[in-house]
Design a protein around this motif. Structure first.
Motif, PDB file in Angstrom:
ATOM      1  N   UNK A 171     -14.466  -4.135 -36.007  1.00  0.00           N
ATOM      2  CA  UNK A 171     -14.504  -4.939 -37.224  1.00  0.00           C
ATOM      3  C   UNK A 171     -15.210  -4.142 -38.310  1.00  0.00           C
ATOM      4  N   UNK A 172     -14.549  -3.950 -39.444  1.00  0.00           N
ATOM      5  CA  UNK A 172     -15.216  -3.411 -40.630  1.00  0.00           C
ATOM      6  C   UNK A 172     -15.592  -4.590 -41.522  1.00  0.00           C
ATOM      7  N   UNK A 173     -16.530  -4.356 -42.429  1.00  0.00           N
ATOM      8  CA  UNK A 173     -16.978  -5.461 -43.283  1.00  0.00           C
ATOM      9  C   UNK A 173     -17.707  -6.530 -42.501  1.00  0.00           C
ATOM     10  N   UNK A 174     -18.373  -6.148 -41.414  1.00  0.00           N
ATOM     11  CA  UNK A 174     -19.001  -7.115 -40.529  1.00  0.00           C
ATOM     12  C   UNK A 174     -20.189  -7.845 -41.124  1.00  0.00           C
ATOM     13  N   UNK A 175     -20.735  -7.339 -42.223  1.00  0.00           N
ATOM     14  CA  UNK A 175     -21.822  -8.055 -42.899  1.00  0.00           C
ATOM     15  C   UNK A 175     -21.304  -8.859 -44.081  1.00  0.00           C
ATOM     16  N   UNK A 176     -19.986  -8.884 -44.251  1.00  0.00           N
ATOM     17  CA  UNK A 176     -19.399  -9.548 -45.405  1.00  0.00           C
ATOM     18  C   UNK A 176     -18.944 -10.969 -45.121  1.00  0.00           C
ATOM     19  N   UNK A 177     -18.317 -11.562 -46.125  1.00  0.00           N
ATOM     20  CA  UNK A 177     -17.943 -12.972 -46.087  1.00  0.00           C
ATOM     21  C   UNK A 177     -16.947 -13.281 -44.976  1.00  0.00           C
ATOM     22  N   UNK A 178     -15.899 -12.476 -44.845  1.00  0.00           N
ATOM     23  CA  UNK A 178     -14.889 -12.720 -43.819  1.00  0.00           C
ATOM     24  C   UNK A 178     -15.212 -11.955 -42.545  1.00  0.00           C
ATOM     25  N   UNK A 179     -15.599 -10.688 -42.676  1.00  0.00           N
ATOM     26  CA  UNK A 179     -15.863  -9.876 -41.494  1.00  0.00           C
ATOM     27  C   UNK A 179     -16.930 -10.473 -40.597  1.00  0.00           C
ATOM     28  N   UNK A 180     -17.981 -11.014 -41.195  1.00  0.00           N
ATOM     29  CA  UNK A 180     -19.038 -11.632 -40.404  1.00  0.00           C
ATOM     30  C   UNK A 180     -18.525 -12.816 -39.610  1.00  0.00           C
ATOM     31  N   UNK A 181     -17.625 -13.600 -40.217  1.00  0.00           N
ATOM     32  CA  UNK A 181     -17.031 -14.729 -39.516  1.00  0.00           C
ATOM     33  C   UNK A 181     -16.102 -14.256 -38.399  1.00  0.00           C
TER      34      UNK A 181
END
Length: 281
Positions: free
Chosen positions: A4-14
């Motif tokens: 998962x990339x963007x794992x600290x972001x709005x969608x990636x974290x979810x």
């Protein structure tokens, strides 16, 4: 294994949170401290511009969730090249609904179209997620809601079928873990088109306090976005707002309900889950 990339972001974290317990998860992050690790989730330090870190992160990965953020940059090219070299089988990419709007020709939409085409022509299996604007964009109002009880926005009556980022993540997880999603592009919207004025009213109900809406002028909006984004991106957002005023973002799509078996979440439901962000409590 799923990366998962963007794992600290709005969608990636979810996406990380919703992936099933039996799935081994690796998260690529420039700052691993921002992502919760442990158990089946391993966080690795990496950057799109660092080919060696991408190779290491993608080793042994079968499926990947791709989020890129630098408009006009080469993040997609770097990742797709590394994924192909690593033998990744399937990439699920976060894109945007505007790519399907023939009248949308702003910088951000052109970049999204080019990024999609790069993945489609890569030889990798792909799935494209094309959400309308995120409901979470309303959190940009939070400071003024807390301090003044006011929401300020351009074109307050224009409609947008905005979507809960959690619903986007739900579809991403299904595409990453189940069959039948390769070669598909999914437009994802909320259950209705709502304006900034309507969102203000619903937020007022959830918070249990009156909120006032104030319409921004064109130059006021340009100045605000100019403080948050590079000039070219700010101008692209202004052009996108004009498309919204013209009705281009009001269409409601039933893809989410068809894929998941339940209605997409409403703005009121999303707001109820994020009271703390607007109230400070």
């Amino acid at each position: 294994m799923v990366l998962v990339t963007g794992g600290s972001g709005t969608v990636g974290g979810e996406v990380v949170r919703r992936l099933p317990a039996g799935v081994e998860v690796r998260v690529l992050a420039r700052d691993p401290a921002r992502v919760a690790a442990g158990g089946r989730v391993r966080v690795v330090r990496g950057d799109y511009g660092d080919a060696a870190s991408l190779r290491a992160a993608l080793r042994g990965v079968r499926r990947a969730f791709l989020v890129t953020t630098v408009v006009g940059g080469d993040q997609d090219a770097c990742f797709v090249r590394a994924a192909a070299d690593a033998g990744v089988e399937h990439v699920v990419k976060l894109s945007a609904a505007a790519v399907e709007d023939a009248g949308a020709d702003d910088l951000i939409t052109r970049w999204q179209r080019e990024s999609e085409e790069l993945l489609r022509s890569s030889g990798l299996a792909w799935t494209l997620l094309r959400p309308r604007s995120f409901m979470s964009n309303s959190l940009a109002w939070a400071a003024e809601v807390r301090a003044e009880g006011v929401v300020r926005e351009l074109f307050g009556a224009s409609l947008n079928a905005c979507v809960d980022p959690g619903d986007v993540a739900e579809v991403a997880v299904r595409a990453l873990t189940g069959p039948g999603h390769a070669g598909r592009a999914y437009v994802l919207t909320g259950p209705e088109a709502v304006s900034a004025v309507q969102r203000t009213a619903r937020l007022s109900c959830v918070l249990g306090r009156p909120l006032r809406f104030e319409e921004l002028g064109w130059e006021e909006a340009r100045a605000r976005w100019g403080r948050r984004y590079p000039p070219a991106v700010g101008e692209a957002l202004l052009r996108s707002a004009v498309r919204q005023r013209e009705g281009a973002k009001a269409g409601v799509d039933g893809t989410f309900a068809r894929l998941v078996g339940r209605p997409a979440r409403s703005f009121g439901q999303w707001a109820a889950d994020h009271v703390a962000g607007f109230s400070g409590r």
